[in-house]
Design an enzyme around this catalytic site. Structure first.
Site, mmCIF file in Angstrom:
data_model
loop_
_atom_site.group_PDB
_atom_site.id
_atom_site.type_symbol
_atom_site.label_atom_id
_atom_site.label_comp_id
_atom_site.label_asym_id
_atom_site.label_seq_id
_atom_site.Cartn_x
_atom_site.Cartn_y
_atom_site.Cartn_z
ATOM 1 N N ARG A 121 0.818 -1.184 0.137
ATOM 2 C CA ARG A 121 0.001 -0.161 -0.018
ATOM 3 C C ARG A 121 0.859 1.217 -0.035
ATOM 4 N NH1 ARG A 121 -3.037 -3.080 3.701
ATOM 5 N NH2 ARG A 121 -4.750 -4.161 2.637
ATOM 6 N N LYS A 143 4.518 11.503 -11.192
ATOM 7 C CA LYS A 143 3.453 10.642 -11.887
ATOM 8 C C LYS A 143 4.219 9.326 -12.187
ATOM 9 C CE LYS A 143 0.807 13.888 -14.646
ATOM 10 N NZ LYS A 143 0.490 14.382 -16.112
ATOM 11 N N GLU A 185 11.485 17.634 -24.382
ATOM 12 C CA GLU A 185 11.086 17.889 -23.270
ATOM 13 C C GLU A 185 11.928 19.299 -22.658
ATOM 14 O OE1 GLU A 185 8.256 16.608 -22.203
ATOM 15 O OE2 GLU A 185 8.181 14.648 -22.663
ATOM 16 N N LYS A 227 9.510 22.526 -13.963
ATOM 17 C CA LYS A 227 8.364 21.574 -13.658
ATOM 18 C C LYS A 227 8.337 21.571 -12.265
ATOM 19 C CE LYS A 227 7.114 16.957 -14.220
ATOM 20 N NZ LYS A 227 7.100 15.658 -14.949
ATOM 21 N N GLU A 237 -2.653 17.808 -11.039
ATOM 22 C CA GLU A 237 -3.247 17.988 -12.390
ATOM 23 C C GLU A 237 -4.578 18.340 -12.404
ATOM 24 O OE1 GLU A 237 -1.094 16.101 -15.670
ATOM 25 O OE2 GLU A 237 -2.887 16.324 -16.959
ATOM 26 N N ARG A 241 -1.196 21.936 -14.512
ATOM 27 C CA ARG A 241 -0.183 20.971 -14.705
ATOM 28 C C ARG A 241 -0.316 20.216 -16.119
ATOM 29 N NH1 ARG A 241 2.590 16.391 -10.987
ATOM 30 N NH2 ARG A 241 3.843 15.238 -12.826
ATOM 31 N N ASN A 245 2.009 19.113 -21.001
ATOM 32 C CA ASN A 245 1.500 17.911 -21.979
ATOM 33 C C ASN A 245 1.531 18.523 -23.258
ATOM 34 O OD1 ASN A 245 1.360 15.572 -20.571
ATOM 35 N ND2 ASN A 245 -0.467 16.291 -19.737
ATOM 36 N N HIS A 248 1.860 16.367 -26.373
ATOM 37 C CA HIS A 248 1.781 14.954 -25.877
ATOM 38 C C HIS A 248 0.581 14.281 -26.516
ATOM 39 C CE1 HIS A 248 4.990 16.104 -23.506
ATOM 40 N NE2 HIS A 248 5.140 14.921 -22.750
ATOM 41 N N HIS A 252 1.171 10.940 -28.080
ATOM 42 C CA HIS A 252 0.854 9.825 -27.617
ATOM 43 C C HIS A 252 0.115 8.846 -28.899
ATOM 44 C CE1 HIS A 252 0.814 10.733 -23.057
ATOM 45 N NE2 HIS A 252 2.044 10.575 -23.508
ATOM 46 N N HIS A 265 9.410 8.334 -27.229
ATOM 47 C CA HIS A 265 8.742 9.406 -26.673
ATOM 48 C C HIS A 265 8.895 10.608 -26.876
ATOM 49 C CE1 HIS A 265 5.796 10.947 -23.864
ATOM 50 N NE2 HIS A 265 6.782 11.838 -23.109
HETATM 51 P P1 NAD Z 1 13.641 4.737 -21.597
HETATM 52 O O1 NAD Z 1 13.467 4.811 -20.191
HETATM 53 O O2 NAD Z 1 13.062 3.893 -22.432
HETATM 54 O O3 NAD Z 1 15.293 4.984 -21.851
HETATM 55 C C1 NAD Z 1 15.820 5.103 -23.175
HETATM 56 C C2 NAD Z 1 16.732 4.063 -23.375
HETATM 57 O O4 NAD Z 1 18.259 4.542 -22.836
HETATM 58 C C3 NAD Z 1 16.565 2.716 -23.017
HETATM 59 O O5 NAD Z 1 16.745 1.752 -23.946
HETATM 60 C C4 NAD Z 1 17.270 2.686 -21.590
HETATM 61 O O6 NAD Z 1 17.872 1.464 -21.192
HETATM 62 C C5 NAD Z 1 18.791 3.598 -22.104
HETATM 63 N N1 NAD Z 1 19.498 4.039 -21.260
HETATM 64 C C6 NAD Z 1 18.883 4.688 -19.895
HETATM 65 N N2 NAD Z 1 20.176 5.451 -19.400
HETATM 66 C C7 NAD Z 1 21.108 5.122 -19.952
HETATM 67 C C8 NAD Z 1 22.439 5.632 -20.234
HETATM 68 N N3 NAD Z 1 22.876 6.482 -19.086
HETATM 69 N N4 NAD Z 1 23.244 5.220 -20.894
HETATM 70 C C9 NAD Z 1 22.611 4.406 -22.092
HETATM 71 N N5 NAD Z 1 21.658 4.190 -22.133
HETATM 72 C C10 NAD Z 1 20.640 4.423 -21.242
HETATM 73 O O7 NAD Z 1 13.159 6.398 -22.249
HETATM 74 P P2 NAD Z 1 12.889 7.871 -21.471
HETATM 75 O O8 NAD Z 1 12.830 8.752 -22.707
HETATM 76 O O9 NAD Z 1 13.866 7.875 -20.564
HETATM 77 O O10 NAD Z 1 11.541 7.706 -20.779
HETATM 78 C C11 NAD Z 1 10.488 7.675 -21.748
HETATM 79 C C12 NAD Z 1 9.359 7.220 -20.713
HETATM 80 O O11 NAD Z 1 9.187 8.059 -19.619
HETATM 81 C C13 NAD Z 1 8.103 6.847 -21.420
HETATM 82 O O12 NAD Z 1 7.344 5.748 -20.879
HETATM 83 C C14 NAD Z 1 7.079 8.113 -20.964
HETATM 84 O O13 NAD Z 1 5.904 7.809 -20.841
HETATM 85 C C15 NAD Z 1 7.800 8.261 -19.634
HETATM 86 N N6 NAD Z 1 7.513 9.834 -19.134
HETATM 87 C C16 NAD Z 1 6.898 9.853 -17.865
HETATM 88 C C17 NAD Z 1 6.694 11.170 -17.514
HETATM 89 C C18 NAD Z 1 6.216 11.272 -15.881
HETATM 90 O O14 NAD Z 1 5.858 12.447 -15.567
HETATM 91 N N7 NAD Z 1 6.224 10.108 -15.148
HETATM 92 C C19 NAD Z 1 7.080 12.127 -18.180
HETATM 93 C C20 NAD Z 1 7.792 11.899 -19.519
HETATM 94 C C21 NAD Z 1 7.820 10.848 -19.754
HETATM 95 N N1 GLY Z 2 4.973 14.785 -18.124
HETATM 96 C C1 GLY Z 2 3.710 15.384 -17.586
HETATM 97 C C2 GLY Z 2 3.683 15.732 -16.288
HETATM 98 O O1 GLY Z 2 4.720 15.288 -15.402
HETATM 99 O O2 GLY Z 2 2.789 16.255 -15.666
#
Ligand code: NAD
Ligand code: GLY
Length: 369
Positions: A121, A143, A185, A227, A237, A241, A245, A248, A252, A265
């Site tokens: 939990r 998030k 971003e 941010k 949000e 907030r 997006n 986005h 998406h 992404h």
């Molecule tokens: P990712 O996590 O897939 O990482 C990209 C690639 O880089 C992967 O293959 C990973 O293994 C590799 N990698 C990571 N660090 C590395 C490093 N230092 N050296 C070499 N390779 C490395 O992608 P991302 O772009 O980091 O994140 C995208 C995700 O984040 C999506 O799922 C998206 O929906 C999410 N997201 C979430 C929020 C939020 O607020 N929670 C905001 C934006 C995006």
């Molecule tokens: N990436 C959008 C948010 O965190 O709200």
């Protein structure tokens, strides 16, 4: 090295937390003040583990540090992979005093965060983001979640970390395509809320593409500050907030159409922001000069400027109907009222939206066509 350490706080009252940014932090920065109990579970993936797992362990001296290594990729951001984290926590008898640590990009961060939100939990977690995108966006703001085959990030929870540790050295191993995705971003913050930063980005985008440390630290700091400010004003949000997006909803749709992980992404967000700027112009909100300014900056970050090959306006309409911003079936989009001033609106002119969709759907496609 520590001279260049930059710190800021996400101001959320009793859940406030620090973001620490600098070089050479992995392996030397003591994160134990953010760990309440004796147990730590580092969640990472098969790409990041060989690069940074051992140095991440060293941030928790004196603690029982266990690890779970997930398969790498957006396509694994699902229930089955999430369950591997719970399996490991239970196998290693982690109690409700455990702290999860997300070591990796946004996929690992979102999944480890969601596991922390739901294990027994809810347990604390720490973010150690290692991609540019996760350092400027996903590790901050709480998030967390996973994808559903019918929509991205549709299952999740708000759960704030105890701390975010950003070591810019980790970007040295990041493929250039991932750097560009992160820059999407970064550019977003300039477009939605900070024209000074937008001007700074126009001057420094080449240094960022080349991973120059001073420029990176500045860009990450200013992105996180933007941010953190938005999250502090509207954590769950309720309104503001959603401006985070920008691009986005279009993005998406592109990601879902292409198949999770085919387009990055940030790549999809880059094209989506061009589409949002195009629609903002068509709806009389910004000038053609503003639109071109946005498009040029996004292009200079080596981001794609067209929807994937084969994607038609009807694909966008169908996929954009499944968006968390939509209310009672009506489409809501983030548009630009001016440069540095974004707004969430349901006042979408269908004819103008159609024109934008047609303009960005071509037969040639963007990346990975
Ligand atoms: P990712 O996590 O897939 O990482 C990209 C690639 O880089 C992967 O293959 C990973 O293994 C590799 N990698 C990571 N660090 C590395 C490093 N230092 N050296 C070499 N390779 C490395 O992608 P991302 O772009 O980091 O994140 C995208 C995700 O984040 C999506 O799922 C998206 O929906 C999410 N997201 C979430 C929020 C939020 O607020 N929670 C905001 C934006 C995006
Ligand atoms: N990436 C959008 C948010 O965190 O709200």
């Amino acid at each position: 090295m520590r001279d260049s350490l930059r710190e800021l706080t996400v101001e959320l009252g009793e859940r406030a937390y620090p973001i620490v940014i600098g070089q050479g932090l992995l392996g030397s920065y003591d994160l134990t003040p953010f760990v309440q109990g004796t147990q730590v579970m580092i969640v990472t993936n098969e790409t990041v583990a060989p690069l940074y797992l051992e140095s991440a362990r060293a941030c928790f001296p004196g603690k029982q540090v266990d690890t779970v290594i997930l398969p790498d990729g957006e396509k694994y951001k699902d229930w089955q992979t999430l369950n591997l984290i719970f399996d490991r926590l239970l196998e290693m008898r982690h109690s409700r005093k455990t702290t999860l640590v997300a070591l990796g990009g946004g996929v690992v961060g979102d999944m480890a965060g969601f596991a922390a939100a739901s294990y027994q939990r809810g347990v604390p977690f720490i973010q150690i983001p290692t991609t540019l995108l996760s350092q400027v966006d996903s590790s901050v703001g709480g998030k967390t979640g996973i994808n559903h085959p019918l929509g991205k990030n549709m299952i999740g929870a708000f759960h704030q970390p105890e701390a975010v540790l950003i070591d810019t050295d980790s970007l040295g191993t990041l493929p250039p395509r991932e750097v560009s995705a992160g820059l999407a971003e970064v550019i977003k913050y300039g477009l939605i809320r900070d024209t000074d930063f937008l001007g700074w980005l126009e001057q420094n985008i080449a240094s960022l593409v080349d991973l120059e440390t001073a420029a990176l630290v500045e860009a990450i700091y200013r992105s996180c500050a933007c941010k953190a400010e938005v999250v502090a004003l509207d954590e769950k949000e309720g309104g503001l907030r959603a401006i985070l997006n920008l691009g986005h909803t279009f993005g998406h749709a592109i990601e879902t159409f292409a198949g999770y992980g085919t387009w990055l992404h940030g790549e999809a967000v880059g094209t989506g922001m061009m589409m949002a700027a195009d629609l903002s112009l068509r709806q009389g909100m910004i000038s053609e000069q503003d639109r071109i300014r946005a498009v040029r900056l996004i292009e200079r970050a080596s981001l794609p400027g067209q929807a994937p090959a084969g994607m038609v306006p009807d694909d966008f309409r169908r996929l954009m109907a499944v968006d968390k911003k939509n209310v009672d079936g009506s489409l809501r989009l983030v548009l630009l009222r001016a440069m540095g001033d974004a707004v969430v609106t349901d006042q979408i002119d269908t004819n103008q939206l159609d024109a934008t969709l047609r303009a960005y759907c071509t037969t040639s496609g963007g990346v990975n066509a």
